[in-house]
Design a protein around this motif. Sequence first.
Motif, PDB file in Angstrom:
ATOM      1  N   ARG A  33       9.539  12.768  -2.876  1.00 62.41           N
ATOM      2  CA  ARG A  33       9.134  11.714  -1.949  1.00 62.41           C
ATOM      3  C   ARG A  33       7.680  11.351  -2.186  1.00 62.41           C
ATOM      4  O   ARG A  33       6.916  12.113  -2.780  1.00 62.41           O
ATOM      5  CB  ARG A  33       9.318  12.159  -0.494  1.00 62.41           C
ATOM      6  N   VAL A  34       7.290  10.158  -1.716  1.00 57.50           N
ATOM      7  CA  VAL A  34       5.910   9.712  -1.851  1.00 57.50           C
ATOM      8  C   VAL A  34       5.175   9.929  -0.530  1.00 57.50           C
ATOM      9  O   VAL A  34       5.777   9.981   0.538  1.00 57.50           O
ATOM     10  CB  VAL A  34       5.846   8.232  -2.260  1.00 57.50           C
ATOM     11  N   LEU A  48     -11.013   7.452   3.253  1.00 53.00           N
ATOM     12  CA  LEU A  48     -10.433   7.852   1.969  1.00 53.00           C
ATOM     13  C   LEU A  48     -11.541   7.965   0.926  1.00 53.00           C
ATOM     14  O   LEU A  48     -11.744   7.071   0.107  1.00 53.00           O
ATOM     15  CB  LEU A  48      -9.375   6.837   1.526  1.00 53.00           C
ATOM     16  N   ASP A  49     -12.243   9.073   0.952  1.00 52.35           N
ATOM     17  CA  ASP A  49     -13.367   9.251   0.033  1.00 52.35           C
ATOM     18  C   ASP A  49     -12.917   9.331  -1.422  1.00 52.35           C
ATOM     19  O   ASP A  49     -13.716   9.117  -2.331  1.00 52.35           O
ATOM     20  CB  ASP A  49     -14.152  10.509   0.397  1.00 52.35           C
ATOM     21  N   HIS A  50     -11.628   9.619  -1.655  1.00 49.72           N
ATOM     22  CA  HIS A  50     -11.133   9.723  -3.030  1.00 49.72           C
ATOM     23  C   HIS A  50     -10.885   8.363  -3.657  1.00 49.72           C
ATOM     24  O   HIS A  50     -10.748   8.252  -4.876  1.00 49.72           O
ATOM     25  CB  HIS A  50      -9.827  10.523  -3.049  1.00 49.72           C
ATOM     26  N   ALA A  51     -10.799   7.317  -2.834  1.00 46.42           N
ATOM     27  CA  ALA A  51     -10.461   5.983  -3.329  1.00 46.42           C
ATOM     28  C   ALA A  51     -11.640   5.054  -3.116  1.00 46.42           C
ATOM     29  O   ALA A  51     -12.098   4.859  -1.983  1.00 46.42           O
ATOM     30  CB  ALA A  51      -9.221   5.456  -2.608  1.00 46.42           C
ATOM     31  N   ARG A  52     -12.136   4.473  -4.191  1.00 48.15           N
ATOM     32  CA  ARG A  52     -13.293   3.583  -4.133  1.00 48.15           C
ATOM     33  C   ARG A  52     -12.857   2.135  -4.288  1.00 48.15           C
ATOM     34  O   ARG A  52     -12.025   1.807  -5.129  1.00 48.15           O
ATOM     35  CB  ARG A  52     -14.293   3.949  -5.223  1.00 48.15           C
ATOM     36  N   GLY A  53     -13.451   1.277  -3.477  1.00 49.19           N
ATOM     37  CA  GLY A  53     -13.097  -0.130  -3.504  1.00 49.19           C
ATOM     38  C   GLY A  53     -14.235  -1.001  -3.976  1.00 49.19           C
ATOM     39  O   GLY A  53     -14.944  -0.669  -4.930  1.00 49.19           O
ATOM     40  N   ALA A 131      -4.384   4.367  -6.035  1.00 49.04           N
ATOM     41  CA  ALA A 131      -5.262   5.484  -5.667  1.00 49.04           C
ATOM     42  C   ALA A 131      -5.324   5.627  -4.155  1.00 49.04           C
ATOM     43  O   ALA A 131      -5.263   6.738  -3.611  1.00 49.04           O
ATOM     44  CB  ALA A 131      -6.657   5.264  -6.250  1.00 49.04           C
ATOM     45  N   MET A 132      -5.434   4.522  -3.450  1.00 46.72           N
ATOM     46  CA  MET A 132      -5.479   4.542  -1.989  1.00 46.72           C
ATOM     47  C   MET A 132      -4.204   5.152  -1.415  1.00 46.72           C
ATOM     48  O   MET A 132      -4.246   5.905  -0.432  1.00 46.72           O
ATOM     49  CB  MET A 132      -5.645   3.112  -1.475  1.00 46.72           C
ATOM     50  N   LEU A 133      -3.057   4.855  -2.031  1.00 46.55           N
ATOM     51  CA  LEU A 133      -1.774   5.345  -1.525  1.00 46.55           C
ATOM     52  C   LEU A 133      -1.532   6.812  -1.835  1.00 46.55           C
ATOM     53  O   LEU A 133      -0.534   7.381  -1.395  1.00 46.55           O
ATOM     54  CB  LEU A 133      -0.635   4.508  -2.102  1.00 46.55           C
ATOM     55  N   GLY A 134      -2.427   7.438  -2.611  1.00 43.87           N
ATOM     56  CA  GLY A 134      -2.323   8.867  -2.851  1.00 43.87           C
ATOM     57  C   GLY A 134      -1.780   9.258  -4.202  1.00 43.87           C
ATOM     58  O   GLY A 134      -1.478  10.432  -4.429  1.00 43.87           O
ATOM     59  N   PHE A 135      -1.633   8.295  -5.129  1.00 42.31           N
ATOM     60  CA  PHE A 135      -1.172   8.614  -6.475  1.00 42.31           C
ATOM     61  C   PHE A 135      -2.323   9.204  -7.286  1.00 42.31           C
ATOM     62  O   PHE A 135      -3.426   8.653  -7.306  1.00 42.31           O
ATOM     63  CB  PHE A 135      -0.638   7.361  -7.176  1.00 42.31           C
ATOM     64  N   ASP A 136      -2.069  10.304  -7.967  1.00 42.00           N
ATOM     65  CA  ASP A 136      -3.102  10.936  -8.780  1.00 42.00           C
ATOM     66  C   ASP A 136      -3.388  10.154 -10.061  1.00 42.00           C
ATOM     67  O   ASP A 136      -4.480  10.220 -10.604  1.00 42.00           O
ATOM     68  CB  ASP A 136      -2.700  12.369  -9.153  1.00 42.00           C
TER      69      ASP A 136
END
Length: 396
Positions: A33-34, A48-53, A131-136
């Motif tokens: 699942r996603v 979401l510090d892992h995803a930069r816009g 990236a925002m949705l959580g995909f590595d």
Amino acid sequence: GEHLPFEEEDLEKADCSVSSAPKLEIYAVPAGRVFHFTPKYVGEIFHLDHARGSHGNPIALSVLSLEPPVFEIVNLFDAEDAQTLIEKSLNEKNPKYKLTRPDNDAKRKTMESGWDVQSPVAKLLKRRTLAMLGFDEYYESHMDGLQIVRYNRTKAYSFHMDYLYEDSDKEVYDFQSSERGGNRFASIIFYLTDVDDAHGGETVFPRMPLHNKTLTKKQAIRKIRENGNQLKEGSWEEEMTGICQSKFTIQPKKSQAILFYDQHPNGTIDLMSYHGGCPLLKGTKWIANLWAWNAARADFAYAPFKRGQAEQVETSGPGTLSAPITVLFFNTGQNPKTERATLYWFEQYMGSLAHGESIRFKTYAGHIWHVKDRNGNILKTWKISDGKTEGQHFSV
């Protein structure tokens, strides 16, 4: 997946030295699942510090609704990106991608739409979104192209689901995402222009149990007619406008984006994601749509196919199920024409292949790959042949 809050008091019980520790959130995502963000209240913020816009700023989600989960996306793109997408669409010459009116569904869609599959901004937004949705990692197979849409006055898109249905016996792709299939699981709308509150053009969710309007549908229609109705009386556009002015809506604001889910975390369709683009009463409205999938789309390696129907897929074209072959494409940098080359699988853009760049894919015998220059001219073509399944290299 399941939302398991880990409160500060739990940390204190475990170790008295961490009384000032922030609250932790643990999300359990079942295998296959996603990830889904699971909001607890309207107004909640996900940082979401892992995803930069845009401009390198971290992306954040602000909860607008719980049922269905709808989020405003902060810092995903900016006004310059919006204008670039509009200009690209207006200047598009390729008939496959330029703005056109739907010719088979005019009763539901009266706006114009086209596609941006390879501009730098489109590619950047797709990567940011995954990236925002959580995909590595970035997977082209899990994204549709960026759809660009223009609404002129009175134009609209009636209520619909982004989740796709396919009942044809000839369709071999498995759309049943609740089992082993794939489908759109997340929708992202980019608002490229402002629309005044009094000019319609909202995104509406008519099945939401709560709304942010004070009028009933009948009152709204009566008000529309009293103010000089621009829509044909009794038309579906007027009916829809009445619903839009009495239900939960989001007013387009330039460089704003929203996210909502088309599936529940278990892969079943979320019927509350039923939505539409309200008739525009004045001016012009531009948006872009992007859809993320929970599995590889049809025509990509590892796409899920219906049980017992895999043999229907022809090995000479997209969607083959022969043994996958790992290939590496590499640009040696020796040809000036390939300085800003791009790689295509059949007619699908797959990524940049500029000087010194390499890109690896799983593909199949019979598949066609092209290298194109910055103007879209084909510089080189390969047809994948049977042979060793690992370590095939192709260079330009």
